[in-house]
Motif scaffolding. Structure first.
Motif, short mmCIF file in Angstrom:
data_model
loop_
_atom_site.label_atom_id
_atom_site.label_comp_id
_atom_site.label_asym_id
_atom_site.label_seq_id
_atom_site.Cartn_x
_atom_site.Cartn_y
_atom_site.Cartn_z
N SER A 7 0.15 -5.85 3.22
CA SER A 7 -1.11 -5.15 2.96
C SER A 7 -2.28 -6.09 2.70
CB SER A 7 -0.94 -4.22 1.75
OG SER A 7 0.13 -3.32 1.93
N GLY A 37 -0.06 -5.48 -3.35
CA GLY A 37 -0.70 -5.66 -2.06
C GLY A 37 -0.85 -7.08 -1.59
N VAL A 83 0.83 -1.21 0.00
CA VAL A 83 0.00 0.00 0.00
C VAL A 83 0.86 1.26 0.00
CG1 VAL A 83 -0.29 0.09 2.53
CG2 VAL A 83 -2.05 1.07 1.02
N THR A 85 -5.39 -1.10 -2.32
CA THR A 85 -4.09 -1.12 -3.00
C THR A 85 -4.25 -1.58 -4.44
OG1 THR A 85 -3.00 -1.60 -0.90
CG2 THR A 85 -1.75 -2.03 -2.90
N TRP A 90 -1.32 1.12 6.67
CA TRP A 90 -2.58 1.47 6.00
C TRP A 90 -3.00 2.87 6.42
CZ3 TRP A 90 -5.84 2.21 2.60
CH2 TRP A 90 -7.22 2.01 2.65
N ALA A 107 -7.48 -2.81 3.07
CA ALA A 107 -6.25 -2.25 2.50
C ALA A 107 -5.84 -2.95 1.22
CB ALA A 107 -5.12 -2.33 3.52
N SER A 156 -0.36 5.46 4.81
CA SER A 156 0.12 5.25 3.44
C SER A 156 -0.12 6.43 2.52
CB SER A 156 -0.51 3.99 2.85
OG SER A 156 -1.92 4.09 2.85
#
Length: 432
Positions: free
Chosen positions: A40, A36, A10, A204, A390, A200, A393
């Protein structure tokens, strides 16, 4: 500039997006077949500015000692003959002073507020689908001692702009009726109504598609196998594709977003980053009875677990195990999460059809990430976000794009290479 982003989690994908929006030619390199798929992939799902009290705080050393013998401890040091682990641990102890804790909370809150606003703007701009809920985060306590100890850090967070209100046990149940199932255990809580939750991994991958459409090049199934340095610059990285064919990638600038593996990469260039993998676990359960399931994202202070609602899925995540780069699932720790979930919400799940996952979170001793310049002129850092990758990011990605472009970001944060070194060794790279 031609910029190569190392890592497609991410943080790497948000960095690539903002770099491309700033007009740079961007390539992302990652060993996985898509974005991801590592840290992530199945994290707790919270965008939690309120989760700003670092692991390293005045009460941490005694807790860590108490937890050493517990296989299901929230924070477990598995002592190893590993110099990096011991150096990390010593730095962790130095970060436990009241002054360092206040300093670190300020950094984490400021970056979190900036990042959450950036995420909201990006979501509105691109209509990204990731099962997000903007219902806040409710942090509940089952220990009066811990609830009392939380008052001072909460005030520090409020002083720096985090909207965080202390709540009684009954008020916690009013906010999230599912907590009525464990009302007798709750002594109080804190609510951050502006915090959020979401998947997340879905975010991503959705942003990676937009980045690719905007011209970002993704090299998946590509491992970094070496570096080429020329004086104070990184000339190229050597990479191997899925067939094992090795090639060179040159660029004007490189952004390091390799999570827990960032320290090993940096060490090749003489840079000492205090990043150590903290293995976290998550359990994903189906929603069986919606009337018994939570919808507000929750944090269980005693067990250091977070609970998020991702559509028709329940995500429960937490614990940290410092045990090198081992990614094997420890069923004792997995089952401890399920057991605690059933203890708190007996009518919500029977624990069946649980999907377990573990990932390595790139933890710094202070919980404050490395963002900014390194001592290598064209290598930039965006790594070490620990449990808040997360959360931080979008702000980190936006900030590093500014720094690569020669601008100072709009957030008050101790960026590497742009401020005087602070206590605590975060800027060890200057003298490495």
């Amino acid at each position: 500039m031609k910029v190569i982003v190392l890592g497609a989690g991410v943080t790497g994908v948000t960095s690539a997006w903002f770099l491309r929006q700033a007009g740079h030619e961007v390539t992302v390199v990652d060993r996985q077949p898509a974005a991801g798929l590592e840290t992530s992939f199945a994290n707790g799902g919270q965008v939690s500015v309120s989760h700003a009290e670092p692991w390293a705080n005045p009460g941490a050393p005694l807790k860590v000692l108490k937890w050493l013998a517990r296989e299901d401890a929230p924070l477990l040091f598995r002592l190893r003959p590993d110099a990096q682990q011991w150096l990390w641990g010593l730095q962790f102890l130095r970060e436990c002073t009241p002054a360092r804790t206040r300093h670190n909370i300020r950094q984490i809150v400021n970056l979190g507020l900036y990042s959450r606003t950036t995420l909201q703007q990006l979501r509105q701009q691109l209509a990204l689908p990731y099962d997000h809920l903007a219902k806040g985060i409710l942090h509940f306590y089952t220990s009066q001692k811990e609830f009392d100890a939380a008052q001072a850090p909460a005030q520090v967070m409020r002083d720096h702009g985090c909207e965080l209100d202390m709540k009684t046990a009954d008020e916690c149940v009013q906010i999230e009726p599912a907590l009525a199932q464990c009302r007798d255990k709750i002594v109080g809580g804190s609510m951050t109504p502006s915090d959020e939750s979401g998947d997340a991994h879905a975010f991503t991958q959705a942003l990676a598609l937009h980045a690719q459409a905007a011209g970002v090049r993704f090299l998946h199934d590509t491992r970094i196998v070496g570096v080429e340095r020329e004086g104070q610059r990184l000339a190229a990285v050597r990479v191997a594709d899925a067939q094992g064919i090795v090639s060179r990638l040159e660029a004007d600038g490189f952004v390091l977003c390799m999570g827990s593996f960032s320290a090993d990469f940096a060490r090749q260039l003489g840079i000492a980053l205090r990043i150590y993998p903290a293995k976290g676990y998550s359990v994903t359960l189906p929603v069986i009875d919606p009337s018994q399931a939570y919808t507000v994202s929750l944090t269980d202070d005693e067990y250091k677990l977070v609970f998020s609602r991702l559509g028709n899925r329940l995500r429960i995540a937490g614990t940290a195990e410092l045990n090198g780069y081992d990614t094997s699932l420890n069923l004792v720790r997995c089952e401890a999460i399920v057991r605690r979930t059933r203890e708190l919400f007996p009518g919500m799940t029977d624990g069946r059809n649980a999907r377990f996952w573990t990932g390595l979170r790139p933890a710094t001793p202070s919980n404050v990430p490395y963002i900014g310049r390194s001592k290598i002129d064209n290598l930039f850092l965006n790594t070490g976000h620990g449990t808040l990758g997360w959360t931080h990011s979008c702000g980190s990605g936006r900030a590093i794009a500014d720094i690569v472009g020669g601008q100072r970001p709009e957030v008050d944060f101790a960026f590497c290479g742009m401020d005087e070194p602070g206590a605590g060794g975060r800027f060890a790279l200057r003298g490495a």
